[in-house]
Design a protein around this motif. Sequence first.
Motif, mmCIF file in Angstrom:
data_model
loop_
_atom_site.group_PDB
_atom_site.id
_atom_site.type_symbol
_atom_site.label_atom_id
_atom_site.label_comp_id
_atom_site.label_asym_id
_atom_site.label_seq_id
_atom_site.Cartn_x
_atom_site.Cartn_y
_atom_site.Cartn_z
ATOM 1 N N ASN A 175 26.634 79.848 45.466
ATOM 2 C CA ASN A 175 27.745 80.757 45.715
ATOM 3 C C ASN A 175 28.298 80.606 47.121
ATOM 4 O O ASN A 175 29.505 80.766 47.334
ATOM 5 N N ARG A 176 27.456 80.278 48.074
ATOM 6 C CA ARG A 176 27.955 80.024 49.427
ATOM 7 C C ARG A 176 28.849 78.785 49.441
ATOM 8 O O ARG A 176 29.884 78.747 50.116
ATOM 9 N N LYS A 177 28.460 77.757 48.677
ATOM 10 C CA LYS A 177 29.274 76.546 48.591
ATOM 11 C C LYS A 177 30.627 76.850 47.958
ATOM 12 O O LYS A 177 31.658 76.357 48.399
ATOM 13 N N LYS A 178 30.610 77.685 46.916
ATOM 14 C CA LYS A 178 31.858 78.033 46.232
ATOM 15 C C LYS A 178 32.797 78.812 47.149
ATOM 16 O O LYS A 178 34.019 78.679 47.063
ATOM 17 N N ARG A 179 32.206 79.645 48.040
ATOM 18 C CA ARG A 179 33.020 80.492 48.910
ATOM 19 C C ARG A 179 33.430 79.791 50.203
ATOM 20 O O ARG A 179 34.234 80.337 50.962
ATOM 21 N N ALA A 180 32.853 78.611 50.459
ATOM 22 C CA ALA A 180 33.162 77.916 51.715
ATOM 23 C C ALA A 180 34.628 77.537 51.767
ATOM 24 O O ALA A 180 35.233 77.158 50.750
ATOM 25 N N PRO A 181 35.254 77.631 52.942
ATOM 26 C CA PRO A 181 36.676 77.262 53.047
ATOM 27 C C PRO A 181 36.885 75.796 52.742
ATOM 28 O O PRO A 181 36.076 74.940 53.134
ATOM 29 N N LYS A 182 37.921 75.494 52.011
ATOM 30 C CA LYS A 182 38.251 74.125 51.639
ATOM 31 C C LYS A 182 39.202 73.554 52.684
ATOM 32 O O LYS A 182 40.355 73.973 52.794
ATOM 33 N N LEU A 183 38.700 72.602 53.475
ATOM 34 C CA LEU A 183 39.483 72.027 54.564
ATOM 35 C C LEU A 183 39.912 70.618 54.213
ATOM 36 O O LEU A 183 39.161 69.854 53.611
ATOM 37 N N GLY A 184 41.104 70.258 54.614
ATOM 38 C CA GLY A 184 41.575 68.900 54.417
ATOM 39 C C GLY A 184 42.054 68.611 53.014
ATOM 40 O O GLY A 184 42.068 69.443 52.129
ATOM 41 N N LEU B 144 25.886 92.374 48.186
ATOM 42 C CA LEU B 144 24.602 92.870 47.716
ATOM 43 C C LEU B 144 23.671 91.718 47.331
ATOM 44 O O LEU B 144 22.465 91.796 47.573
ATOM 45 N N TRP B 145 24.219 90.652 46.728
ATOM 46 C CA TRP B 145 23.395 89.471 46.451
ATOM 47 C C TRP B 145 22.772 88.956 47.752
ATOM 48 O O TRP B 145 21.563 88.694 47.811
ATOM 49 N N GLU B 146 23.610 88.798 48.763
ATOM 50 C CA GLU B 146 23.129 88.253 50.036
ATOM 51 C C GLU B 146 22.084 89.169 50.671
ATOM 52 O O GLU B 146 21.067 88.706 51.189
ATOM 53 N N ASP B 147 22.345 90.465 50.627
ATOM 54 C CA ASP B 147 21.437 91.424 51.241
ATOM 55 C C ASP B 147 20.078 91.418 50.537
ATOM 56 O O ASP B 147 19.026 91.434 51.183
ATOM 57 N N ARG B 148 20.097 91.373 49.217
ATOM 58 C CA ARG B 148 18.834 91.342 48.472
ATOM 59 C C ARG B 148 18.093 90.028 48.699
ATOM 60 O O ARG B 148 16.859 90.021 48.790
ATOM 61 N N PHE B 149 18.842 88.931 48.784
ATOM 62 C CA PHE B 149 18.175 87.655 49.017
ATOM 63 C C PHE B 149 17.471 87.641 50.365
ATOM 64 O O PHE B 149 16.326 87.189 50.479
ATOM 65 N N ARG B 150 18.144 88.113 51.403
ATOM 66 C CA ARG B 150 17.485 88.192 52.715
ATOM 67 C C ARG B 150 16.225 89.040 52.631
ATOM 68 O O ARG B 150 15.211 88.751 53.283
ATOM 69 N N ILE C 223 22.197 81.794 45.490
ATOM 70 C CA ILE C 223 22.874 82.096 46.750
ATOM 71 C C ILE C 223 23.481 80.835 47.358
ATOM 72 O O ILE C 223 24.620 80.842 47.841
ATOM 73 N N THR C 224 22.739 79.728 47.338
ATOM 74 C CA THR C 224 23.242 78.469 47.887
ATOM 75 C C THR C 224 24.501 78.014 47.158
ATOM 76 O O THR C 224 25.492 77.620 47.777
#
Length: 299
Positions: free
Chosen positions: A290-299, A214-220, A287-288
């Motif tokens: 939260n997207r960073k927090k949800r990004a997959p942690k690789l390596g 819902l955050w993402e949808d409202r931001f768009r 939003i930015t």
Amino acid sequence: MIRYADATVANVCALVDAEKPAWRTDAQTRTAAIVAAGAFSKGAPSWSDIKAIFMRLQSNKCAFCEFPLGGEFAGKATQDVEHFRPKNEVKAWPNKAKKPPYTFNTGGTGSGYYWLAYDLSNYAAACKACNTARKSNYFPIAGVRGAAANTAVELNAVEQPYLVFPLGEADEDPESLITFAGLVALPAHDADGHAHRRGRITIDFFALNQREELWEDRFRTIYALFDAVEITKTNANPNRVEIARRRIEDMTSIAGAQAACARSFLRLIDADPQKAWDYYVAAEEFITDNRKKRAPKLG
């Protein structure tokens, strides 16, 4: 949440009769058996058979959170026919795992509204996050549970439900109870009272401020809306201005993905452009992050 004014009982009945001519007769027969037994038992007809009617009346959005759920091909798998008043035993809300700091009664348990199991005025199309995960068999009220065979109108009078029913015109306009500050849903009434509590509990109940989708949808929505309004104010090309106006009309129409948020933000742009800009900037940062927090942690 917005009102779907075309989803009146009369309109729904007419559509059901046109598409499933035997459904209401079968529902009456089934209801008579349920009332005689004093409890819900499943049988024909299936409310899934008329799900698409509610989906169309709601522009393929969830009745409660306005999240887009696809058309009739895919949407049938992502939307449920929601019984506003539960057909089975009503559970106490908040439950032990969910304890918002309410200082007032929210209704406790009840035997369930079995006589409304096949009542078209008790249906809406809802996403699984709202219906299965949250609505379930909960129905918080301020008054006392109504008696068997009471109509929805009669029940509203004695129960004073906290949740808002957005279809038709039998209940208050959801937008008179819930507004938005950027991405954040808020009760529209500041003073504590039933209207304030309805807004607050509906927001808490459906987790309207906790769900990432819902955050993402409202931001768009507010991003596109702010951009379109700027075009109407600054662009010299009349064709672009006209297209932007149509975009604004679409985003704030019943079909808009987050129409309540869009309408609230548009009013703010008109009333206080600087505050609207501040909300926009804050929303983008949120939003930015939260997207960073949800990004997959690789390596």
